[in-house]
Design an enzyme around this catalytic site. Structure first.
Site, PDB file in Angstrom:
ATOM      1  N   TYR A  88       7.699  -6.478   3.644  1.00  0.00           N
ATOM      2  CA  TYR A  88       6.303  -6.006   3.266  1.00  0.00           C
ATOM      3  C   TYR A  88       5.507  -5.539   4.606  1.00  0.00           C
ATOM      4  CZ  TYR A  88       1.370  -5.857   1.726  1.00  0.00           C
ATOM      5  OH  TYR A  88      -0.036  -5.603   1.313  1.00  0.00           O
TER       6      TYR A  88
ATOM      7  N   LYS B  94       3.067   1.572   0.067  1.00  0.00           N
ATOM      8  CA  LYS B  94       3.218   1.139  -1.332  1.00  0.00           C
ATOM      9  C   LYS B  94       3.680   2.123  -2.090  1.00  0.00           C
ATOM     10  CE  LYS B  94      -0.344  -2.532  -0.615  1.00  0.00           C
ATOM     11  NZ  LYS B  94      -1.581  -2.929  -1.037  1.00  0.00           N
TER      12      LYS B  94
ATOM     13  N   TYR C 118      -7.758   1.495  -4.573  1.00  0.00           N
ATOM     14  CA  TYR C 118      -8.075  -0.016  -4.736  1.00  0.00           C
ATOM     15  C   TYR C 118      -9.326   0.017  -5.886  1.00  0.00           C
ATOM     16  CZ  TYR C 118      -6.300  -0.550   0.033  1.00  0.00           C
ATOM     17  OH  TYR C 118      -5.526  -0.421   1.315  1.00  0.00           O
TER      18      TYR C 118
ATOM     19  N   SER D 245      -1.267   0.246   3.243  1.00  0.00           N
ATOM     20  CA  SER D 245      -1.000   0.270   2.033  1.00  0.00           C
ATOM     21  C   SER D 245      -0.554   1.642   1.313  1.00  0.00           C
ATOM     22  CB  SER D 245      -2.264  -0.106   0.970  1.00  0.00           C
ATOM     23  OG  SER D 245      -2.738  -1.377   1.142  1.00  0.00           O
TER      24      SER D 245
ATOM     25  N   VAL E 148      -5.481   0.375   4.948  1.00  0.00           N
ATOM     26  CA  VAL E 148      -6.811  -0.232   5.750  1.00  0.00           C
ATOM     27  C   VAL E 148      -6.735   0.330   7.108  1.00  0.00           C
ATOM     28  CG1 VAL E 148      -5.285  -2.008   6.503  1.00  0.00           C
ATOM     29  CG2 VAL E 148      -7.681  -2.459   5.955  1.00  0.00           C
TER      30      VAL E 148
END
Lengths: 312, 312, 312, 312
Positions: free
Chosen positions: A196, A71, A248, A68, A266
């Site tokens: 992705y 991102k 998160y 992540s 993660v």
């Protein structure tokens, strides 16, 4: 500055040592076999200042996939490719308080528009906005951009992780089809998912993350090469999201306890920055129940409080 | 009984006529071009008693795809193939109050287990439980079963509807991958969706539905052939679900106002039954905001109240 | 009928005995001290047929408060006082799939209108619709109505339960103020709550419940006195809700496994009926996780399956 | 600094003038008659720097009630009274993405613990934590604290607003009883609501807000008196919440577009700050659909972008 980096070099080993035991309360991600292999008690960190001076400790040489954390930079590339208006017509600006893979808000509020670019739904949407004539070209452009930012021409994908995610990523597939079904996501779902999962699987170490973060800390210009890699306004947007949604649904707590723009993944990686001063890369694979590195957060909290680095 | 069928034959045309205007408040489904073609003001009905006597009125000869009505009989086949315990380990028994394609409850309660077999999530799950060595064989078994129930060897799929649904059914695809991602759905998602869209696209008319419903009204035995087609207990389960969940999230209101086990579909069809006495097929393509035939419900309400047919 | 009641009298003790052990999996309600006192392993039942013949077994003489069972009859009284249109402008007709005290749907769908009259929100709304010039008169009218239905002039409130509920009922208070704040509930909240807690605290035994249920089984007329106590249509509405929503968010399962109109309460009572034939009262204080009597449901399932009583 | 304040004084009238028309897209709060009286097109602002120099424009002398803006300072007082650990055992740190008066998350996640101190549920919880031997003393302590912060001994409550809110605040009453029912809120609900509505009804003008904000901008010390009014760490917590949750469920967008710690209220007031440099008070009663001053946000966006004040 010299004095600060020396202090960091001196203290870091101790801080890492006292943070490691927190790993025991967490769990290494195991939804694909590649991630499950990571050492439960590993903890490493690299800080890099604007003069190019490093402070590192622990397992800082460990390699891991960005997950992540990527991102942040695909959002940046999508903003550079499309402009703010286009991007924010497809993805919102609000923290959600929900799990990273929750579809709750997608269904309840303004159906199909992901709440922000850092939840999975938003990041998948962002991946679909990257320019390029094919999936391969889009993925190549992303990798090339990351190489520049990390000043490391050797960055590459972990093919095993990529294929495992692609095969087992049914919840992300579910999200993508939901976006497609609501007319928000254009293009082929499987192609978007490949883009992705591809950028999620880019391999880095703490030094790479620190360098990538340093560019943001310096408003888009790599202070060591002098090159402007990202427009100032785009960096501002990225740093804001890192502050409000980077960890998160523990972002609010991280802002209170650490107070630095950051993004976790993660694999246990965390990228953080001290505006104008430091890029930071952390790795600690054991995750807490919100999906953030248990020991990594502990370590960043200690450093930020000792160095009085909170931006608030 | 003769007297009742005569009364129905006499009154039906007037009841249909007075129900048709209610169509104007609704809308024909238009998410695929094939459904959009249906006549907005059409309304037809056929009732069939245990002696084989028919009463029909309006556009009762119109052909249409079964859509969600098929879910009643795939549930029955799945129960016959697998038994209660297996089926109810994969799908719940409770009405939800949510939209037919809502994923809300999937996420909030006992993740991934659909609340009941008539919401889309549950019906997709049920489709995956049909026995057969291939997707083709499973779809063929379903069609064969439907032919027997309708006593009509000419039943077939509408290939255009099937392909349109398959191409545009991204929300159902999203649901299926969610079930897959939560470890509830076994097998290949696209294969399961093909089975699902395939039985939704079976073409029928009101007489077919009436005959299929009559079998349920007679506890599983076709009263006109004497053949036992479904075990009594399985029929009981199906009729219960039809009563508590058959009309999407307007099932409670339908139970209060009409009081008959029934199931509706997005093509505007409704299958209903009067226990021990009638099988009923209705078609009225204009749908209300819950997805049920606007004029069809009006018509059933009138008939049930006039004939005092509520099971309550 | 004589034969059936004899069979019941003979079998009941054994069925009760084999159902009692299921109590151990549940828990007696303990949110107020009065309920917590109830015996964990108690189980009793009374069935009453239209000739006035009883079959009873176990702890059928035990007294307990009606709790949510009273909601059936306050709905009936509200319908008799106000008519269908008025009542259903304030409360919906749909099962929810949510917990009895959930406010989720209140917030998400048609804000403030409770989904059905048997969840707490709906029942509180219904209590506010009972006619009368004061809270005392309204509560008195309810008690008087219940006395007639049970043919028992000695029915009375349990004052201790009433006061305990009133003091500790903050979640119900929260629900009532939510309804008030959304402009759905008229009048004074505390007064409405007093009416609500008052009818919940009416003391009964199994025979009282059986008699009250028998009136519904006979479409509103007490078969033993010949008096019409409730209009047929109102009974129909009540029986429909009992079937779709009578057992909280286990109503769907109860309909499948037992198939009788019923209503449960937190004291462990269950009222059920066999249309045209029996009124049934059950008590078993140990509750399952949905709030229904663990052994009571087991017992009803056994009886209904043995006697083939499912209405489906 | 002198130069900047001069620039502000010169530009402000024009910026105010160009922002006023945005009011037309919004609506003045009307749930109580006192708020509905406010002028729809009013817009005023005061900025105050650390030397005590003011820049003001528009209707900056207008008086209005603090409403949710007060939540910043009651949180601060609660933290000073109880310490971080106690406060954060009763209220969370996360933005929600839900409406300010939503109870959704209360029910779904860690039941009863409000997500953050700025949604109504959290602020009511915080009000209950203020020390004092009676409701009057607690309310008096809050007012006294606000007087010190605003350096204005004339601050007082608007008694009409207070009583109107108390009478009509049923949704807040519902929230408070939900917290009480879940064992999170101690003490008497009506007393807590009186404290809550009391601090919401404190009357201020833009200069008062600017002064109160300036104390936060200077980490707790009033730069004009030199008095330390709030510990540094407590200010840090408050500023973080202002950044992540200060503008209801438009906080993320405000962070991106304006980038200043801020808090809005339903009267149309906004308090904002530029760290180390300015306290800002804004009033503009016409609200957008998220409940923030439509023209006020427009004005702050213009100023922040022109002056390059975003903290990101």
């Amino acid at each position: 500055m010299n004095i600060e980096i020396e202090k960091l070099r001196k203290q870091l080993p101790e801080w890492v040592k006292s943070s490691v035991p927190h790993s025991s309360a967490g769990k290494v991600a195991s939804y694909i076999p590649e991630l499950a292999k990571a050492s439960h008690d590993a903890l490493g960190i690299t800080l890099l200042n604007t003069k190019g001076e490093f402070a590192s400790a622990g397992n800082f040489e460990m390699c891991f996939t960005m997950q992540s954390i990527s991102k942040v930079y695909t959002l940046i590339l999508a903003l550079m490719d499309n402009g703010e208006d286009k991007v924010f017509s497809k993805v919102g600006m609000e923290p959600t308080g929900d799990n990273f893979n929750s579809m709750l808000k997608l269904e309840l509020v303004r159906p199909g528009i992901p709440f922000n670019p850092f939840i999975n739904a938003g990041a998948i949407m962002v991946s679909s906005l990257i320019h390029g004539s094919s999936q391969q070209e889009k993925s190549e452009r992303i990798l090339q951009f990351f190489k520049e930012l990390a000043n490391n021409n050797n960055l590459k994908h972990d093919e095993d992780v990529f294929h495992s995610e692609l095969e087992s990523g049914h919840l992300n597939r579910s999200i993508a089809y939901f976006l497609k079904g609501n007319g928000v996501l254009d293009g082929d779902v499987e192609e978007v998912l490949q883009i992705y999962f591809c950028h999620c699987s880019i391999l880095v170490n703490c030094a790479d993350l620190a360098r990538m973060a340093l560019v943001l800390a310096c408003d888009g210009t790599d202070p060591l090469t002098g090159k402007e890699l990202i427009p100032h306004r785009v960096v501002q947007i990225a740093k804001t999201f890192m502050t409000t949604c980077g960890m998160y649904n523990a972002s609010g707590e991280f802002a209170i306890q650490v107070g630095l723009p950051a993004k976790s993944g993660v694999s246990g990686g965390i990228l953080a920055l001290v505006p104008g001063r430091y890029g930071i890369g952390v790795i600690g694979p054991s995750l807490n129940d919100k999906g953030n590195s248990q020991a990594g957060i502990e370590l960043l909290e200690k450093i930020s409080q000792e160095m009085k680095w909170s931006i608030f």
